[in-house]
Design an enzyme around this catalytic site. Structure first.
Site, short mmCIF file in Angstrom:
data_model
loop_
_atom_site.label_atom_id
_atom_site.label_comp_id
_atom_site.label_asym_id
_atom_site.label_seq_id
_atom_site.Cartn_x
_atom_site.Cartn_y
_atom_site.Cartn_z
N TYR A 118 1.52 -14.11 -5.48
CA TYR A 118 0.46 -13.12 -5.26
C TYR A 118 -0.33 -13.53 -4.02
O TYR A 118 -1.04 -14.52 -4.02
CB TYR A 118 -0.45 -13.01 -6.50
CG TYR A 118 0.04 -11.97 -7.48
CD1 TYR A 118 1.39 -11.72 -7.64
CD2 TYR A 118 -0.85 -11.21 -8.22
CE1 TYR A 118 1.85 -10.74 -8.52
CE2 TYR A 118 -0.41 -10.23 -9.11
CZ TYR A 118 0.95 -10.01 -9.25
OH TYR A 118 1.39 -9.05 -10.11
N PHE A 119 -0.17 -12.74 -2.98
CA PHE A 119 -0.81 -13.09 -1.71
C PHE A 119 -2.26 -12.60 -1.63
O PHE A 119 -2.90 -12.72 -0.59
CB PHE A 119 0.01 -12.54 -0.53
CG PHE A 119 1.28 -13.31 -0.25
CD1 PHE A 119 1.66 -14.39 -1.04
CD2 PHE A 119 2.08 -12.96 0.83
CE1 PHE A 119 2.83 -15.10 -0.77
CE2 PHE A 119 3.26 -13.67 1.12
CZ PHE A 119 3.64 -14.74 0.31
N ASP A 128 -2.88 4.35 -8.41
CA ASP A 128 -3.55 3.44 -9.34
C ASP A 128 -4.88 4.05 -9.73
O ASP A 128 -5.18 5.18 -9.34
CB ASP A 128 -3.73 2.04 -8.70
CG ASP A 128 -3.66 0.94 -9.76
OD1 ASP A 128 -4.45 1.00 -10.71
OD2 ASP A 128 -2.82 0.04 -9.63
N GLU A 149 -0.25 -3.38 -17.87
CA GLU A 149 -1.65 -3.37 -18.28
C GLU A 149 -2.10 -2.03 -18.84
O GLU A 149 -3.12 -1.49 -18.43
CB GLU A 149 -2.54 -3.77 -17.08
CG GLU A 149 -2.25 -5.17 -16.58
CD GLU A 149 -3.19 -5.62 -15.45
OE1 GLU A 149 -3.53 -6.80 -15.44
OE2 GLU A 149 -3.56 -4.79 -14.60
N TRP A 179 -2.03 -7.24 -3.32
CA TRP A 179 -3.02 -6.36 -3.97
C TRP A 179 -4.28 -6.37 -3.10
O TRP A 179 -4.76 -7.44 -2.71
CB TRP A 179 -3.33 -6.86 -5.38
CG TRP A 179 -2.12 -6.90 -6.25
CD1 TRP A 179 -1.40 -8.00 -6.64
CD2 TRP A 179 -1.45 -5.77 -6.82
NE1 TRP A 179 -0.35 -7.62 -7.42
CE2 TRP A 179 -0.34 -6.27 -7.56
CE3 TRP A 179 -1.67 -4.39 -6.80
CZ2 TRP A 179 0.54 -5.44 -8.25
CZ3 TRP A 179 -0.78 -3.57 -7.50
CH2 TRP A 179 0.29 -4.09 -8.21
N THR A 180 -4.83 -5.19 -2.84
CA THR A 180 -5.83 -5.12 -1.77
C THR A 180 -7.26 -4.90 -2.26
O THR A 180 -8.09 -4.36 -1.52
CB THR A 180 -5.44 -4.00 -0.77
OG1 THR A 180 -5.34 -2.77 -1.50
CG2 THR A 180 -4.14 -4.30 -0.09
N GLU A 181 -7.57 -5.33 -3.47
CA GLU A 181 -8.95 -5.19 -3.95
C GLU A 181 -9.96 -5.71 -2.91
O GLU A 181 -10.98 -5.08 -2.66
CB GLU A 181 -9.16 -5.97 -5.25
CG GLU A 181 -8.66 -5.27 -6.50
CD GLU A 181 -7.23 -5.62 -6.85
OE1 GLU A 181 -6.50 -6.10 -5.95
OE2 GLU A 181 -6.84 -5.42 -8.02
N HIS A 198 -3.18 2.35 -15.68
CA HIS A 198 -3.59 2.42 -14.28
C HIS A 198 -3.47 3.84 -13.72
O HIS A 198 -2.96 4.05 -12.63
CB HIS A 198 -2.76 1.44 -13.43
CG HIS A 198 -3.19 0.01 -13.61
ND1 HIS A 198 -4.39 -0.47 -13.14
CD2 HIS A 198 -2.59 -1.04 -14.22
CE1 HIS A 198 -4.50 -1.76 -13.43
NE2 HIS A 198 -3.43 -2.14 -14.11
#
Ligand code: ZN
Length: 754
Positions: free
Chosen positions: A419-420, A193, A328, A468-470, A264
């Protein structure tokens, strides 16, 4: 061996549920479970018998029991002969006797446990056996029962983003075990990404040398511009990737690698700037969101580069799908790029969306030639869906529905509720991305949309939750976001719709949490969070009412400057300050997150109050009482539950202090946010009276302080009983403002009498 099945099916129809033992809490709920009298006692003498097809199952079970249940079982080979199997006792017999995909029978009687089915089925049967173990390790008694089981969906997925934050292979293995424990069978590994390229590509070493490292990372909420100032990186070698694939395959889990294109792709662009439209320079991104730069779709060298990357990816990953992202992708650069525009002309593409379609179809053709299929996010449908592509529907279900109607395979993964990275609690105190996806939201999800015709439903292969780990920079946080929602997900994907029942699932939650403790998993206790509200019954007193879902446990409350106490009814609020509450079990162990509420007690708190007009229905909160409930909005955007909104109306409010009191000053809290059409009142007038009929207006005008959270303060210095505040709306929103010409809102919050 087929006769085993027939015999068991007969048994299932004969047994009844007439036994008074506690119900086994198996997650996910199996198709049929028939409990019988008695227990099988697992002990140090119990032997695991396995055959050639159940080595993986034995290899999972034995160390898992040793680590989590402190019991070391011996294992022995068996030859599959029914006479031999029937004569064994104090044993767990693992036995492949069917080619029925993922199906199993689990049979527990006092002398032995038998698990039969397909190779993967035996593995799932073993997972159900683990679920049946008690959490009290003093004696490992397992109830006698018979289970027949098979999954509802063939695709049962969980995703992990290792680009935004990188996780070492030790954790990837643990994560794969989490999938296995919940009978999930697909791990979607988001390997590239904007924020980092995480897989070694031997032909292009700069992808990991440059592309796997960013200079710093956003730490505050998106748009906060708060960075940690620390270099961050990491990647997997191909040897490590192979090790993970082997580990997953021993758990009957397929891995889908995701190599993002054409959006991305900042990490790839930073490594090899020739891949971009304007040739850079580019940098590995330090924040989140959608970048303007994408891979140049007009230059054939881009396609050649990615084909070379795929030449290394495809032989590594045995599963049929390669994920090529496709989401995106900003078209900003493509619009300005000579090469991209030429590519559109020479291929008769009418716009940049068709250019995206061209890109995806061209890559699909290459991947198909190599014997693999592509799967991509639902944007791959832009400019026409590639002929054999499967679609992951993330922007709601619409993309998935459209793809299924075109007879393409679909994996449902809608942001709401799958979305976790979204919070699972309104009391969340860590930074998270997106909205609220509670345990119940996840549980109640059905991957088959109602709008599909029956013949279209087989195209829905299943569903997947995305991690998703933002805002997950450590393993504990990933576990916290995953558990217990993964349990709900496993029922969504495995349990037959007729057997799904949220109330029954809720009954299992205390047991599920006890297992997490035993397995040393960090999980969210949000499910047990106390619900709270203020009771204000005009008596001059207010109470904090706390409600627990877990009636067996105790609510503890801590008032300001006091020690924690067990409470059995609503807490009287007698002083200003922060009150805290938490649910605990009999061993004093917290079962919920702590919730807190700050109260501001003054002479008006809990006193009778009336309004000349009703607030607007959208912002009515608890009616007039909301203004004297002791709760103030201190910062930022108001929680609408704590404000009264009046749309275009003037309003008078009257408070009865119930006796004459010495009053120094009166304060009114209000709010202004012009972008949301909320304006400060044109005029606020404070009055007071002894009899509630004749009101005196003070000569001085009130002082106003604050910027968006406004306070109107009127000095009174008098003895009085009744107080009236008259509030005038500005009427219509003035020209050159958002909502000009519409009615303005007035937002009112607490009134304080000092
Ligand atoms: Zn270009």
């Amino acid at each position: 061996m087929y006769r085993f099945f027939i015999l068991w099916i007969l048994c299932i129809s004969v047994f009844t549920n007439g036994f008074s033992q506690s119900k086994p809490a198996i997650i996910p709920t199996p198709i049929s479970l028939t409990q019988k009298d008695g227990y099988f006692n697992m002990n140090d003498e119990t032997i695991v018998y396995y055959d050639s097809a159940s080595i993986n199952t034995k290899n999972f079970l034995v160390p898992f029991l040793q680590e989590n249940y402190k019991i070391k079982l011996k294992s022995k080979w068996h030859n599959g002969n029914p006479t031999q199997i029937n004569s064994i006792s104090n044993a767990i017999i693992l036995h492949q006797n069917s080619s029925l995909k993922e199906t199993y029978f689990l049979h527990i009687d006092k002398s032995k446990v038998t698990i039969e089915g397909s190779e993967a089925g035996v593995f799932y049967g073993m997972q159900s056996l683990i679920q049946l173990l008690p959490t009290n390790l003093s004696s490992l008694k397992i109830p006698c029962l018979t289970i027949y089981d098979a999954p509802r969906f063939s695709y049962r997925g969980l995703h992990l983003d290792v680009s935004r934050h990188f996780f070492p292979i030790t954790f990837i293995k643990r994560y794969i075990d989490f999938l296995a424990l919940h009978k999930l069978n697909t791990f979607h590994w988001h390997l590239t990404d904007d924020q980092g390229w995480r897989i070694e590509i031997k032909k292009y070493p700069l992808l990991t040398k440059i592309g796997s490292v960013r200079n710093q990372t956003l730490i505050g909420p998106y748009g906060s511009n708060k960075y940690d100032g620390k270099k961050y990186g990491g990647f997997y070698t191909q040897t490590q990737i192979k090790e993970i694939i082997q580990y997953a395959s021993e758990r009957y889990i397929n891995i889908i690698p995701e190599i993002e294109m054409p959006g991305h792709s900042q990490a790839a662009l930073a490594s090899y700037p020739f891949l971009g439209c304007n040739k850079g320079p580019y940098k590995v991104l330090e924040t989140w969101g959608v970048a303007d730069d994408a891979l140049c779709a007009g230059n054939d060298s881009t396609y050649q580069f990615y084909q070379n990357v795929l030449d290394e990816i495809i032989p590594l990953f045995p599963y049929q799908y390669i994920h090529i992202g496709g989401d995106e992708c900003a078209k900003t650069r493509w619009k300005e790029c000579k090469d991209c525009q030429n590519k559109m002309k020479s291929n008769n593409l009418k716009d940049e969306h068709e250019l995206q379609g061209y890109f995806i179809k061209r890559m699909e053709k290459y991947i198909n030639q190599k014997g693999k299929k592509i799967i991509g996010w639902d944007e791959i449908m832009e400019g026409g869906l590639a002929p054999n592509a499967a679609v992951m529907s993330w922007r709601g279900e619409e993309g998935g529905i459209a793809a299924a109607k075109q007879q393409h395979e679909v994996v449902m993964t809608p942001g709401k509720p799958l979305y976790f990275d979204h919070t699972q609690s309104i009391n969340e105190d860590s930074v998270t991305q997106g909205g609220l996806n509670t345990l119940k939201d996840v549980y109640n999800y059905n991957p088959i949309p109602e709008s599909l015709m029956l013949h279209e439903t087989p195209y829905i292969l299943g569903a997947q939750a995305n991690m998703w780990t933002e805002y997950m920079d450590n393993e504990k946080k990933v576990e916290y976001m995953l558990f217990p929602r993964i349990a709900a997900l496993s029922e969504v994907l495995w349990t037959k719709l007729d057997n799904k029942n949220y109330n029954k699932f809720e009954e299992k939650i205390p047991t599920i949490f006890a297992k997490y403790d035993l397995w040393k998993i960090n999980y969210s206790k949000a499910y047990f969070d106390l619900e709270s509200h203020v009771i204000n019954n005009d008596s001059g007193k207010i109470f904090w009412h706390l409600i627990s879902k877990n009636k067996l446990s105790k609510i503890y409350c801590k008032a300001p400057n006091q020690s924690e106490k067990v409470i059995s009814q609503a807490v009287p609020i007698t002083q200003s300050g922060e009150y805290k509450a938490i649910l605990k079990d009999e061993k004093n162990k917290p079962l919920s997150s702590e919730i807190s509420q700050t109260f501001f007690i003054n002479k008006a708190t809990g006193k009778p109050i009336s309004l000349s007009v009703s607030p607007n229905k959208s912002y009515a909160a608890d009616g007039a009482k909301t203004l004297v409930d002791g709760i103030q909005n201190k910062m930022g955007m108001p929680k609408s539950a704590q404000f009264l909104g009046f749309w275009g109306d003037d309003v008078d409010l009257t408070i009865d202090l119930q006796e004459e009191m010495n009053i120094d000053s009166i304060l009114l809290h209000s709010f202004e946010q012009r972008a949301s059409w909320i304006y400060r009142p044109k005029e606020v007038t404070f009055m007071y009276s002894d009899d509630g009929i004749n009101f005196i207006q003070h000569a001085e005008k009130p002082q106003i302080s604050g910027i968006s959270n406004l306070i109107y303060r009127q000095k009174i210095a008098s003895k009085t009983r009744f107080i009236k505040i008259s509030i005038k709306n500005i009427g219509l929103i003035p020209e050159n403002n958002p909502g000009a010409g519409n009615n303005a809102w007035i937002f009112l919050d607490e009134i304080e009498v000092k």
